[in-house]
Design a protein around this motif. Structure first.
Motif, PDB file in Angstrom:
ATOM      1  N   LYS A  69       0.726  -1.148  -0.002  1.00 49.68           N
ATOM      2  CA  LYS A  69      -0.015  -0.012   0.044  1.00 49.68           C
ATOM      3  C   LYS A  69       0.687   1.291  -0.205  1.00 49.68           C
ATOM      4  CE  LYS A  69      -4.343  -1.573   1.879  1.00 49.68           C
ATOM      5  NZ  LYS A  69      -5.417  -1.403   3.033  1.00 49.68           N
ATOM      6  N   ILE A  70       1.939   1.107   0.611  1.00 50.01           N
ATOM      7  CA  ILE A  70       2.996   2.644   0.840  1.00 50.01           C
ATOM      8  C   ILE A  70       3.436   2.444  -0.613  1.00 50.01           C
ATOM      9  CG2 ILE A  70       4.946   3.334   1.793  1.00 50.01           C
ATOM     10  CD1 ILE A  70       2.540   3.531   3.477  1.00 50.01           C
ATOM     11  N   LEU A  71       3.905   1.750  -1.187  1.00 43.88           N
ATOM     12  CA  LEU A  71       4.561   1.724  -2.616  1.00 43.88           C
ATOM     13  C   LEU A  71       3.613   2.206  -3.574  1.00 43.88           C
ATOM     14  CD1 LEU A  71       6.529  -1.588  -2.701  1.00 43.88           C
ATOM     15  CD2 LEU A  71       7.354   0.901  -2.482  1.00 43.88           C
ATOM     16  N   LYS A  72       2.383   1.875  -3.523  1.00 50.33           N
ATOM     17  CA  LYS A  72       1.233   2.295  -4.244  1.00 50.33           C
ATOM     18  C   LYS A  72       0.919   3.836  -4.355  1.00 50.33           C
ATOM     19  CE  LYS A  72      -1.532  -1.955  -5.007  1.00 50.33           C
ATOM     20  NZ  LYS A  72      -2.727  -2.722  -4.661  1.00 50.33           N
ATOM     21  N   ILE A  73       0.898   4.174  -2.975  1.00 49.95           N
ATOM     22  CA  ILE A  73       0.740   5.626  -2.631  1.00 49.95           C
ATOM     23  C   ILE A  73       2.030   6.458  -3.189  1.00 49.95           C
ATOM     24  CG2 ILE A  73       1.085   7.587  -0.775  1.00 49.95           C
ATOM     25  CD1 ILE A  73      -0.597   5.334   1.180  1.00 49.95           C
ATOM     26  N   GLU A  75       3.569   5.728  -5.644  1.00 54.47           N
ATOM     27  CA  GLU A  75       3.773   5.801  -7.218  1.00 54.47           C
ATOM     28  C   GLU A  75       2.464   6.735  -7.844  1.00 54.47           C
ATOM     29  OE1 GLU A  75       4.122   4.744 -11.396  1.00 54.47           O
ATOM     30  OE2 GLU A  75       5.542   4.364  -9.303  1.00 54.47           O
ATOM     31  N   LYS A  76       1.495   6.512  -6.961  1.00 52.27           N
ATOM     32  CA  LYS A  76       0.411   7.474  -7.212  1.00 52.27           C
ATOM     33  C   LYS A  76       0.434   8.876  -7.285  1.00 52.27           C
ATOM     34  CE  LYS A  76      -4.550   8.314  -6.121  1.00 52.27           C
ATOM     35  NZ  LYS A  76      -5.833   7.664  -5.249  1.00 52.27           N
ATOM     36  N   TYR A  77       1.247   9.260  -6.203  1.00 51.94           N
ATOM     37  CA  TYR A  77       1.596  10.480  -6.197  1.00 51.94           C
ATOM     38  C   TYR A  77       3.076  10.931  -6.219  1.00 51.94           C
ATOM     39  CZ  TYR A  77      -2.784  10.545  -3.391  1.00 51.94           C
ATOM     40  OH  TYR A  77      -3.951  10.308  -2.910  1.00 51.94           O
ATOM     41  N   LYS A  78       3.572  10.308  -6.983  1.00 52.30           N
ATOM     42  CA  LYS A  78       5.036  10.726  -7.323  1.00 52.30           C
ATOM     43  C   LYS A  78       5.261  12.045  -8.106  1.00 52.30           C
ATOM     44  CE  LYS A  78       4.787   8.392 -11.980  1.00 52.30           C
ATOM     45  NZ  LYS A  78       5.184   7.106 -12.911  1.00 52.30           N
ATOM     46  N   ASP A  79       4.207  12.612  -8.750  1.00 58.80           N
ATOM     47  CA  ASP A  79       4.485  13.915  -9.281  1.00 58.80           C
ATOM     48  C   ASP A  79       4.233  14.996  -8.201  1.00 58.80           C
ATOM     49  OD1 ASP A  79       4.968  12.681 -11.666  1.00 58.80           O
ATOM     50  OD2 ASP A  79       2.965  12.757 -12.289  1.00 58.80           O
ATOM     51  N   ILE A  85       3.580  13.680  -0.400  1.00 60.62           N
ATOM     52  CA  ILE A  85       3.576  11.981  -0.093  1.00 60.62           C
ATOM     53  C   ILE A  85       3.697  11.541   1.331  1.00 60.62           C
ATOM     54  CG2 ILE A  85       4.995  10.135  -0.859  1.00 60.62           C
ATOM     55  CD1 ILE A  85       5.453  11.362  -3.295  1.00 60.62           C
ATOM     56  N   ALA A  86       4.652  12.357   2.097  1.00 59.89           N
ATOM     57  CA  ALA A  86       4.809  12.109   3.512  1.00 59.89           C
ATOM     58  C   ALA A  86       3.636  12.244   4.309  1.00 59.89           C
ATOM     59  CB  ALA A  86       5.909  13.063   3.977  1.00 59.89           C
ATOM     60  N   ARG A  87       2.811  13.406   4.092  1.00 60.91           N
ATOM     61  CA  ARG A  87       1.416  13.384   4.713  1.00 60.91           C
ATOM     62  C   ARG A  87       0.522  12.524   4.456  1.00 60.91           C
ATOM     63  NH1 ARG A  87      -3.045  15.754   3.139  1.00 60.91           N
ATOM     64  NH2 ARG A  87      -2.090  16.644   0.997  1.00 60.91           N
ATOM     65  N   ILE A  88       0.330  11.945   3.403  1.00 58.64           N
ATOM     66  CA  ILE A  88      -0.598  11.058   3.011  1.00 58.64           C
ATOM     67  C   ILE A  88      -0.041   9.569   3.508  1.00 58.64           C
ATOM     68  CG2 ILE A  88      -1.586   9.480   0.980  1.00 58.64           C
ATOM     69  CD1 ILE A  88      -1.169  11.864  -0.599  1.00 58.64           C
TER      70      ILE A  88
END
Length: 222
Positions: A69-73, A75-79, A85-88
């Motif tokens: 799940k962390i890896l998906k997050i 990837e999803k917010y890479k831009d 990203i840290a907050r999410i």
């Protein structure tokens, strides 16, 4: 029906208030078998922090699922920015943490309701004399969870009108107690504690402040 003393908690969370309702029902139940069942439920819902920790750890996501799940997050917010990203990720970690207050309370709520259903407590308390309990409009008092607990325990919850302390008979007791206590020199905490208990008992036994309230409100729900 006269409410006997119970071991009220200092906390005002829904799970703790539910335990207080259980104790009120326990203290005012005549059937010995029902008393035993209520005592068992009270003991089982009074979980220690360690027991809650163990339940949450058992129910938490395993490391593999959590990592995915962390890896998906990421990837999803890479831009997005690193702070976003840290907050999410932080929010997700907080949801999974065994220290999450909402999760800990939810565990207590589920256990309480499951025990009441498992013991079929509604069929037993309906044969007991109904209890009317006066409450203020604190949001937890009016929550669906507390109303469901009260239903199981054959307790009718009576809510006084907002901003109407004069409608609550206990306020008259406090007034009498304050008038009595202020006459004394409070030499210590122990003295104040003993004086408060003595004054409370005297006020409860020697007053009729609740009679008019009882005649006005109780027949409407009884």
């Amino acid at each position: 029906m006269e409410i006997q003393p119970s071991q009220f908690t200092n906390s005002s969370t829904a799970p703790e208030i539910a335990i207080a309702l259980l104790e009120i029902r326990y203290a005012n139940t005549k059937n010995k078998n029902t008393v035993k069942i209520l005592n068992k439920i009270i003991n089982e819902v009074n979980l220690t922090d360690k027991e809650i920790d163990e339940i949450l750890i058992e129910n938490n996501e395993n490391n593999k699922v959590f990592t995915e799940k962390i890896l998906k997050i990421i990837e999803k917010y890479k831009d997005d920015t690193t702070s976003t990203i840290a907050r999410i990720i932080g929010k997700h970690c907080n949801r999974e943490s065994i220290q999450n207050v909402k999760k800990r309370r939810e565990i207590r709520r589920k256990i309480t309701l499951n025990l009441l259903k498992k013991e079929n407590i509604l069929s037993k308390t309906k044969n007991e004399q109904r209890i009317c309990l006066i409450l203020d409009n604190y949001s937890v008092h009016k929550s669906a969870f507390i109303k469901e607990i009260a239903l199981y325990l054959n307790i009718t919850l009576i809510y006084i009108l907002p901003y109407s302390p004069h409608l609550n008979p206990i306020e008259q007791i406090w007034r009498q107690m304050k008038r009595e206590i202020k006459r004394y020199y409070l030499e210590s905490k122990e003295f104040l504690k003993e004086l408060t208990i003595k004054t409370y008992n005297k006020s409860i036994l020697g007053t009729k402040v609740y009679d008019k309230w009882f005649e006005t409100f109780i027949p409407k729900v009884w």
